[in-house]
Design a protein around this motif. Structure first.
Motif, PDB file in Angstrom:
ATOM      1  N   GLU A 300     -72.080  67.288 -48.897  1.00 22.18           N
ATOM      2  CA  GLU A 300     -73.414  67.750 -48.516  1.00 22.18           C
ATOM      3  C   GLU A 300     -73.757  67.392 -47.085  1.00 22.18           C
ATOM      4  O   GLU A 300     -74.344  68.192 -46.364  1.00 22.18           O
ATOM      5  N   VAL A 432     -82.158  77.435 -48.217  1.00 19.31           N
ATOM      6  CA  VAL A 432     -82.050  76.019 -47.898  1.00 19.31           C
ATOM      7  C   VAL A 432     -80.585  75.630 -47.890  1.00 19.31           C
ATOM      8  O   VAL A 432     -79.882  75.831 -48.867  1.00 19.31           O
TER       9      VAL A 432
ATOM     10  N   ILE B  89     -81.588  64.346 -45.769  1.00 19.34           N
ATOM     11  CA  ILE B  89     -81.439  64.031 -47.185  1.00 19.34           C
ATOM     12  C   ILE B  89     -80.341  64.938 -47.743  1.00 19.34           C
ATOM     13  O   ILE B  89     -79.933  65.905 -47.103  1.00 19.34           O
ATOM     14  N   PHE B  90     -79.840  64.632 -48.940  1.00 20.12           N
ATOM     15  CA  PHE B  90     -78.830  65.485 -49.557  1.00 20.12           C
ATOM     16  C   PHE B  90     -79.553  66.624 -50.270  1.00 20.12           C
ATOM     17  O   PHE B  90     -80.197  66.407 -51.292  1.00 20.12           O
ATOM     18  N   PRO B  91     -79.451  67.858 -49.735  1.00 18.20           N
ATOM     19  CA  PRO B  91     -80.322  68.926 -50.233  1.00 18.20           C
ATOM     20  C   PRO B  91     -80.048  69.334 -51.683  1.00 18.20           C
ATOM     21  O   PRO B  91     -80.948  69.770 -52.378  1.00 18.20           O
ATOM     22  N   ARG B  92     -78.801  69.178 -52.129  1.00 25.00           N
ATOM     23  CA  ARG B  92     -78.482  69.670 -53.480  1.00 25.00           C
ATOM     24  C   ARG B  92     -78.441  68.555 -54.496  1.00 25.00           C
ATOM     25  O   ARG B  92     -77.955  68.731 -55.592  1.00 25.00           O
ATOM     26  N   MET B  93     -78.896  67.383 -54.109  1.00 21.44           N
ATOM     27  CA  MET B  93     -79.015  66.316 -55.092  1.00 21.44           C
ATOM     28  C   MET B  93     -80.491  66.161 -55.426  1.00 21.44           C
ATOM     29  O   MET B  93     -81.356  66.427 -54.598  1.00 21.44           O
ATOM     30  N   GLY B 133     -83.494  69.498 -51.276  1.00 24.50           N
ATOM     31  CA  GLY B 133     -83.692  70.603 -50.348  1.00 24.50           C
ATOM     32  C   GLY B 133     -84.961  71.396 -50.596  1.00 24.50           C
ATOM     33  O   GLY B 133     -85.387  72.161 -49.734  1.00 24.50           O
TER      34      GLY B 133
END
Ligand SMILES: Nc1ncnc2c1ncn2[C@@H]1O[C@H](COP(=O)(O)OP(=O)(O)OP(=O)(O)O)[C@@H](O)[C@H]1O
Ligand SMILES: [Mg+2]
Lengths: 449, 237
Positions: A300, A432, B89-93, B133
């Motif tokens: 990520e 996003v 930040i970690f968008p997919r967490m 995200g």
């Protein structure tokens, strides 16, 4: 009122022109596919390529395919929201079922029993396909899935490690022109082959993985070429282009118990099945471990991962080496099964094929990698025996390419997407982040110094 | 002895010298702010402290030890938490997964730390299952701060936490920065929003094109004419 009507008109005419453009694209794509997969021209009849494809009844099949795809894609665009809610329902059901551990483990058990019983009912042709085409490639896809799917590293030289495993098998069993100090049974070569692949992976990975993602793709591509060129030209060691024969089969000698694998396929199938199950269990627990979380974070945002205390380089090298060792292991297994290894088996095309299997199945998804490899390796064999629309083996990659394009339009996350990947795509649709597994978000300033 | 000190640090990107003999100190329990215009070198300073860039020459001293050459992920383990520019930040967490990543180097029960972060930022508790995200800018900033706090840092580096946020949210975040200090974490705060930063800070440094041009107690800087002219948007007297 009138303004809305005007907007309405312009909206629908805009839509119609988009539909027309989409129709053109699909028809053109279908025609190109028809020409590319049709007969080729010769010096005596240079136009045969066109008369045999575009002016031949088979073109109708391709046109029909193009029209169907157009209709499907148009319907999809028109009813995007409806389709969404429908697939979401299916997904929620799936999530609910798979979320229940008992259901999930029961499913795995049933699948395992089927995998054990069904092959006994197949004829020897399909048994061979099951080992040589499907089993070996499932193993390869599952390994590449760790590199590409979990860590987001694009490895285009994956097959080179397969070659290293295969030549390790040939060396340690004494089949190469250069002999080891002692000859080993292929079972004992397993750790040595894995070690050789890991060492090669680390040597290649440590300098390259410091750099941005794109470099890895290029370096691995070059590495794949180097390995195959060395194997071809270093005849005194590798036996050269015509390859090496006489790699012994696996065998077990435990006091009074002796068993030798041989030319028949089923015993190898069960050996492979056993290894695949072990690897699947290991990778599943890897996915859910601290290492798995670290890899997800790296994929990520590398800088944020480093700032959270993840040793980015270490984990990238680890993922790369795990993939390499799986590939090396598959190479050892296959070389011993067919008793033969030749440099011609390790082409870049094969690395790409395995990448396609993983992408098709669903990047980062273990069941996806298994399913993708099984389906895509089975289909060409099936088509070879039941040619639809004049399928020819040499056109395989054209069809695979077309299939991938279609997949990316309708189901970009693969046939059995991982949970994470589904999230990524959902977010990407909302604008996003990137849904691109390969785009490490590392910035150039991230490297130390 | 100071908790964190930079001694004559120089950092270059290729031939561009971004920091020229920068020295600064942060005492335990302080809030120190580093002010400067765009491109002054504030982010570069923080990245140097957390090991993402290596000073040549110069030293970064943390808790009495030279940490030059220590890998960034190990510096986190020493007790320096970095909230990077642009949050990252970690968008997919999910929110909780993001926070857990912040505690990556620690083992054991994270419950009390999660409770502490949720106590500081109740909105994160409400949104704990939402993907990073999809949070608003302010929520993302809070998540980024929370994530760094999960590593139990002794000093927290904040890179422009007010960037792009509405005044109300900025005020809220600066309030929380004070709370963080009260709970015993030292703060080095990089800001362009000089008025807000100086109102919470004990001391401040002003960075101009890679050089420290001023350093003093916060209230002194707040009333300094040059600072007022350059960073508080007031015409020079
Ligand atoms: N990766 C890089 N490569 C080359 N030059 C860089 C790099 N990063 C920063 N710089 C340069 O270093 C100088 C300081 O940049 P830095 O990001 O530290 O500024 P800053 O004070 O954080 O500014 P801002 O308030 O706009 O974030 C700038 O002139 C910038 O152009
Ligand atoms: Mg900055």
């Amino acid at each position: 009122m009138s303004r809305i009507a005007i907007n309405g008109v312009s909206m629908s005419s805009l839509r119609r022109s988009q539909d027309v453009r989409r129709l053109g694209a699909w028809v053109l794509g279908a025609l190109i596919l028809a020409v590319m997969t049709g007969p080729s021209g010769t010096t005596t009849s240079p136009t045969a390529g066109f008369t045999g494809s575009l002016l031949h009844p088979r073109v109708l099949g391709y046109l029909a395919f193009g029209l169907v795809m157009w209709a499907l894609s148009t319907a999809r665009v028109r009813s995007r929201d409806r389709v969404h809610s429908a697939t979401r329902g299916v997904q929620q059901l799936r999530e609910k079922l798979l979320g229940d551990n008992r259901v999930r483990h029961g499913t795995y058990l049933v699948l395992l029993v089927l995998a054990i019983l069904v092959p006994t009912q197949l004829n020897s042709f399909w048994q061979e396909v099951l080992v040589d085409q499907i089993g070996v490639f499932v193993l390869l896809a599952v390994g590449l899935n760790v590199v590409v799917g979990y860590a987001g590293l694009l490895d285009l030289g994956y097959i080179a490690f397969y070659a290293i495993g295969a030549y390790s098998a040939a060396y340690w069993t004494g089949a190469l022109p250069v002999h080891p100090v002692f000859h080993l049974n292929p079972f004992y070569v397993i750790p040595l082959a894995i070690l050789a692949a890991v060492v090669a992976g680390v040597i290649l990975g440590v300098p390259t993985l410091r750099l941005r993602g794109d470099y890895l793709a290029i370096v691995t591509l070059g590495f794949g070429e180097i390995i195959s060129i060395v194997a071809t030209n270093l005849s005194s060691v590798t036996g050269g282009a015509q390859g090496i024969i006489g790699i012994p089969h696996f065998s077990v000698h435990l006091s009074s118990f002796h068993y030798q694998w041989g030319l028949s396929n089923l015993p190898y199938y069960y050996l492979l099945l056993g290894f695949v199950v072990i690897v699947l269990v290991a990778f599943r627990s890897l996915e859910n471990s601290r290492v798995g979380r670290a890899l997800a974070a790296i994929r990520e945002d590398e800088v944020a991962a480093e700032a959270s205390g993840v040793g980015v380089l270490k984990y990238k090298v680890m993922a790369f080496a795990i993939g390499a060792s799986t590939s090396g292991f598959a190479g050892l297994l296959f070389a011993s099964k067919i008793s033969f290894v030749a440099p011609g088996d390790f082409t870049v095309q094969l690395s790409i094929l395995i990448l396609v299997l993983v992408t098709f199945g669903g990047m980062g998804s273990l069941p996806g990698a298994v399913l993708g490899a099984a389906v895509l390796q089975w289909a060409p064999e099936y088509l070879r025996n039941h040619p639809i629309l004049g399928f020819q083996q040499q056109d395989l990659y054209i069809y695979l390419g077309a299939l991938l394009v279609v997949m990316m339009i309708f189901r970009p996350s693969g046939i059995w997407p991982s949970r994470r990947r589904r999230r990524e795509l959902a977010l990407a649709e909302e604008g996003v982040g990137t849904a691109d597994a390969m785009s490490g978000s590392s910035d150039p300033a991230a490297g130390p110094g | 002895m100071s908790l964190l000190a930079l001694q004559a640090v120089e950092v270059s990107y290729g031939s561009i010298r971004a920091l020229k003999a920068v020295s600064l100190e942060v005492q335990e329990g302080e809030i120190v702010t580093l002010l400067g215009a765009n491109g002054a070198g504030k982010t570069t300073t923080l990245r140097t402290i957390s090991g993402l860039l290596v000073p040549r020459p110069g030293k970064v001293i943390f808790d009495g030890a030279d940490i030059q050459g220590v890998a960034p992920h190990e510096i986190v383990g020493l007790g320096i938490g970095h909230v990077p520019e642009g949050r990252r930040i970690f968008p997919r967490m999910t929110v909780v997964e993001n926070l857990e990543m912040g505690a990556y180097r620690r083992r054991g029960n994270l419950g009390p730390d999660l409770d502490r972060v949720f106590g500081l930022f109740p909105v994160l508790l409400e949104r704990r299952k939402q993907l990073g995200g999809t949070l608003s800018g302010g929520e993302q900033q809070m998540l980024a701060i929370g994530r760094a706090l999960m590593g139990q840092p002794r000093v927290l580096l904040l890179d422009e936490p007010s960037m792009g946020l509405a005044p109300l949210i900025v005020a809220q975040i600066f309030g929380i920065i004070k709370e963080i200090r009260q709970s015993g974490t030292t703060v080095l705060l990089v800001e362009q929003n000089a008025a807000q930063a100086l109102s919470v800070a004990d001391r401040g440094y002003v960075l101009e094109t890679g050089e420290i041009v001023m350093s003093d107690r916060a209230e002194v800087l707040l009333h300094d004419d040059r600072v007022r002219a350059a960073y508080l948007g007031e015409g020079a007297a």
